[in-house]
Design a protein around this motif. Structure first.
Motif, PDB file in Angstrom:
ATOM      1  N   ASP A 209      32.457  34.129  28.328  1.00 48.90           N
ATOM      2  CA  ASP A 209      33.349  34.325  29.482  1.00 48.90           C
ATOM      3  C   ASP A 209      32.892  35.553  30.247  1.00 48.90           C
ATOM      4  O   ASP A 209      32.994  36.686  29.745  1.00 48.90           O
ATOM      5  N   THR A 211      33.969  37.157  33.441  1.00 46.35           N
ATOM      6  CA  THR A 211      34.984  37.216  34.504  1.00 46.35           C
ATOM      7  C   THR A 211      35.240  38.675  34.864  1.00 46.35           C
ATOM      8  O   THR A 211      34.678  39.603  34.255  1.00 46.35           O
ATOM      9  N   ASN A 212      36.074  38.849  35.878  1.00 42.21           N
ATOM     10  CA  ASN A 212      36.431  40.213  36.273  1.00 42.21           C
ATOM     11  C   ASN A 212      37.131  40.940  35.132  1.00 42.21           C
ATOM     12  O   ASN A 212      36.913  42.139  34.912  1.00 42.21           O
ATOM     13  N   THR A 214      36.781  40.319  31.787  1.00 42.88           N
ATOM     14  CA  THR A 214      35.858  40.647  30.698  1.00 42.88           C
ATOM     15  C   THR A 214      34.872  41.727  31.117  1.00 42.88           C
ATOM     16  O   THR A 214      34.437  42.544  30.293  1.00 42.88           O
ATOM     17  N   ARG A 215      34.515  41.761  32.417  1.00 40.86           N
ATOM     18  CA  ARG A 215      33.621  42.832  32.868  1.00 40.86           C
ATOM     19  C   ARG A 215      34.291  44.189  32.691  1.00 40.86           C
ATOM     20  O   ARG A 215      33.682  45.142  32.181  1.00 40.86           O
ATOM     21  N   ASP A 227      43.455  38.772  37.177  1.00 44.27           N
ATOM     22  CA  ASP A 227      42.284  37.970  37.512  1.00 44.27           C
ATOM     23  C   ASP A 227      42.739  36.540  37.777  1.00 44.27           C
ATOM     24  O   ASP A 227      43.297  35.884  36.900  1.00 44.27           O
ATOM     25  N   GLY A 228      42.509  36.077  39.011  1.00 42.48           N
ATOM     26  CA  GLY A 228      42.900  34.711  39.355  1.00 42.48           C
ATOM     27  C   GLY A 228      44.403  34.495  39.303  1.00 42.48           C
ATOM     28  O   GLY A 228      44.869  33.397  38.968  1.00 42.48           O
ATOM     29  N   HIS A 232      45.984  40.159  32.430  1.00 48.19           N
ATOM     30  CA  HIS A 232      45.325  40.297  31.132  1.00 48.19           C
ATOM     31  C   HIS A 232      45.542  41.719  30.647  1.00 48.19           C
ATOM     32  O   HIS A 232      45.286  42.683  31.391  1.00 48.19           O
ATOM     33  N   SER A 247      41.441  40.811  24.473  1.00 51.62           N
ATOM     34  CA  SER A 247      42.002  40.328  25.737  1.00 51.62           C
ATOM     35  C   SER A 247      43.256  39.520  25.435  1.00 51.62           C
ATOM     36  O   SER A 247      43.202  38.545  24.681  1.00 51.62           O
ATOM     37  N   GLU A 249      46.180  37.438  27.333  1.00 54.66           N
ATOM     38  CA  GLU A 249      46.538  36.808  28.621  1.00 54.66           C
ATOM     39  C   GLU A 249      47.916  36.173  28.514  1.00 54.66           C
ATOM     40  O   GLU A 249      48.221  35.484  27.532  1.00 54.66           O
TER      41      GLU A 249
END
Length: 577
Positions: A209, A211-212, A214-215, A227-228, A232, A247, A249
């Motif tokens: 993954d 994504t913003n 995880t970055r 994110d989206g 998170h 993480s 969510e």
């Protein structure tokens, strides 16, 4: 403003109601937006706190588990691991497993002494060559298409150097997630390669993954990121030189559903409150209008009472005195004109004629005396005619002055010289038109009474109110009594009618008006209540109540009395001349 004034009152009221309604709806919408915004912000804060709290709990659980696994590995290495290393051969070719993972024993060259051959394990253990006497944790590697991590401890006290290794696989890490009783969030553990190493759902494991969220997670950030459109909670747990990234969510729709449910409930409550406020506004407006009408009536009544008091104190005595003096002057002037004094007209002329007849016979006065009598008679006649003319002009002036005085009184204060006999006659005509006079015999007796200075409409309402009370009392008293009379054919019934007596008479200093009925009278114990302002049930559209009758009569120096008779009630009105 001119255009507004030209609108009909109904349109003005409708426009005002619409303006109030629009302003109320706008304020309600603003209030709803503010409340929903505050509620959403509060829920967001609660959600952030929950996510951060769960990340912290998971981080603490990871640290606790790794510490326990490391302590267990140290214990096994000091006992079982040392024995396997001293024997120096593969006594456990298939390796050995415990509930918390697989274990291996390696020599100094990283050869497997106990446990199955595992190339990934060897390569991972080689990364901790620097290990001297303690324990370390290798980075994640892929073992049988699944992420795995190796915990390495150097074996102490053996004849030859070696290592004891245990596997930390995805199932062990997923057990940390599954140990939490509440399953309201989606929890994922990542390694430093953006790969999922633990999850509740097995298909998610070993997924990459990027994504913003995880970055920012792998950059070492903590807290809550969005994110989206989804939030998170991110964090990490340091394990030796490595880190396990967490993480959390909020995948559920609980917050959105709670906001939607709260919005619906708020709409219902606000709609109910608006209806209540609208109803209260209408009632309040009616109350204000009613209070305004009542206050206006009270002010008008007080103003009328003040005016009547002023009339009673200043105007009425003066007007009545002027009226009395004018009547006396008119009577005196009438007596001075004509009468016995007119007999003197021509007296001296007749006397002169008799003297002239006697003079022709030689018995009368001289010619000079006769002329003197004729001149004297002519002067008397001319003087008397001038006196009669002056008295006529004086009488006309008195009548004109009386008419002008009455007109000015009527224009300025509503006062006029009112004939009470005319008031009684007109009031009886009104009663015959407006009231149920069936089976009521009216007896009217009137004596000559002088006019009084008063407000004629008020006197009419007073007399009409007394007549109305009398007729109503006789109407409520039941059918008239039947009497039996004997005639030639036997007894026959004769219905006796109710009797209404109305009369006027003049007494010393006052005028008396009597209205007597056969309606049964009144309760003497309730006599005081009849004259209270809030007792009467009459609408007072055409007539007065007893309280207002008595109040008005007192302003003009009159009085109202009620007296029970054998068959009914007698109302006595006393008016000052």
């Amino acid at each position: 403003m001119k255009q507004w004034a030209l609108l009909k009152p109904g349109w003005q009221k409708l426009i005002l109601y619409l303006i109030v309604l629009c302003v109320t709806v706008f304020l309600a919408a603003v209030l709803q937006w503010f409340v929903i915004r505050q509620f959403s912000s509060h829920l967001a804060e609660i959600q952030n706190e929950q996510l951060q709290h769960e990340v912290q709990e998971l981080s603490a659980s990871i640290t606790e588990r790794y510490t326990a696994w490391q302590a267990e590995l140290k214990e096994l290495s000091s006992g079982l691991g040392r024995d396997m290393l001293n024997q120096g051969k593969r006594q456990y070719p298939e390796g050995f497993k415990r509930e918390t993972g697989s274990f291996y024993v390696l020599d100094e060259q990283y050869n497997v002494i106990a446990g199955r051959d595992n190339r990934e394990m060897k390569s991972a253990v080689q990364q901790v060559k620097w290990l001297q006497n303690g324990c370390a944790i290798s980075p994640f590697v892929t073992e049988d298409h699944q992420p795995a991590q190796y915990m390495v401890c150097r074996i102490q006290g053996a004849q030859m150097g070696g290592f004891m290794v245990r596997t930390v696989d995805a199932d062990m890490l997923s057990g940390i997630i599954k140990s939490k009783p509440v399953n309201q969030h989606e929890v994922l553990f990542y390694n430093n390669q953006f790969k999922v190493v633990a999850s509740r759902n097995t298909p998610d494991i070993n997924r990459t993954d990027i994504t913003n969220a995880t970055r920012r997670l792998l950059e070492g950030n903590t807290g809550v990121v969005e994110d989206g459109g989804e939030k998170h909670g991110i964090g990490f747990s340091r394990i030796g030189e490595e880190a396990l990234y967490i993480s959390v969510e909020d995948a559920g729709q609980d917050i959105a559903e709670r906001i939607s449910s709260f919005r619906k409930k708020l709409l219902m409550v606000m709609a109910l409150i608006l209806l209540m406020l609208w109803a209260m506004l209408i009632q309040f407006r009616k109350r204000i209008v009613k209070d305004a009408i009542v206050n206006s009536q009270v002010r008008d009544q007080r103003r009328d009472e003040d005016m009547r008091q002023q009339q009673d104190t200043y105007y009425l005595p003066l007007m009545q005195t002027i009226e009395q003096r004018l009547q006396e002057l008119q009577e005196q002037t009438g007596r001075l004109t004509g009468g016995d004094d007119l007999k003197l007209l021509g007296f001296y002329h007749d006397l002169a004629n008799r003297f002239e007849a006697a003079s022709s016979q030689g018995k009368g006065a001289s010619h000079e005396e006769l002329e003197y009598f004729r001149e004297l008679n002519e002067n008397f006649i001319q003087g008397r005619l001038r006196q009669e003319s002056s008295l006529g002009e004086l009488l006309t002036g008195v009548r004109t002055l009386r008419d002008e005085l009455e007109e000015k009184m009527h224009d300025n204060s509503g006062i006029s010289f009112t004939d009470m006999n005319e008031v009684l006659s007109e009031s009886l005509k009104w009663a015959n038109r407006s009231l149920n006079m069936k089976n009521i015999q009216v007896i009217l007796r009137q004596e000559p009474v002088p006019s009084i200075a008063a407000q004629a409409p008020m006197l009419y309402k007073t007399i009409q109110g007394l007549l109305e009370n009398a007729v109503q009392a006789m109407g409520q008293g039941g059918e008239p009594v039947e009497n039996q009379e004997r005639n030639r054919t036997g007894f026959r019934s004769k219905r006796k009618s109710h009797i209404l007596k109305v009369s006027s008479r003049l007494e010393e200093g006052e005028i008396i008006i009597l209205i007597e009925d056969t309606g049964g009278g009144i309760d003497d114990k309730m006599r005081w209540s009849y004259f209270q302002p809030d007792y009467s049930q009459s609408s007072q559209e055409h007539t007065f109540s007893l309280y207002h009758m008595d109040a008005y009569l007192k302003t003009i120096g009159g009085r109202l009395k009620l007296r029970n008779t054998d068959q009914g009630l007698q109302a006595i009105v006393q008016l000052r001349r």
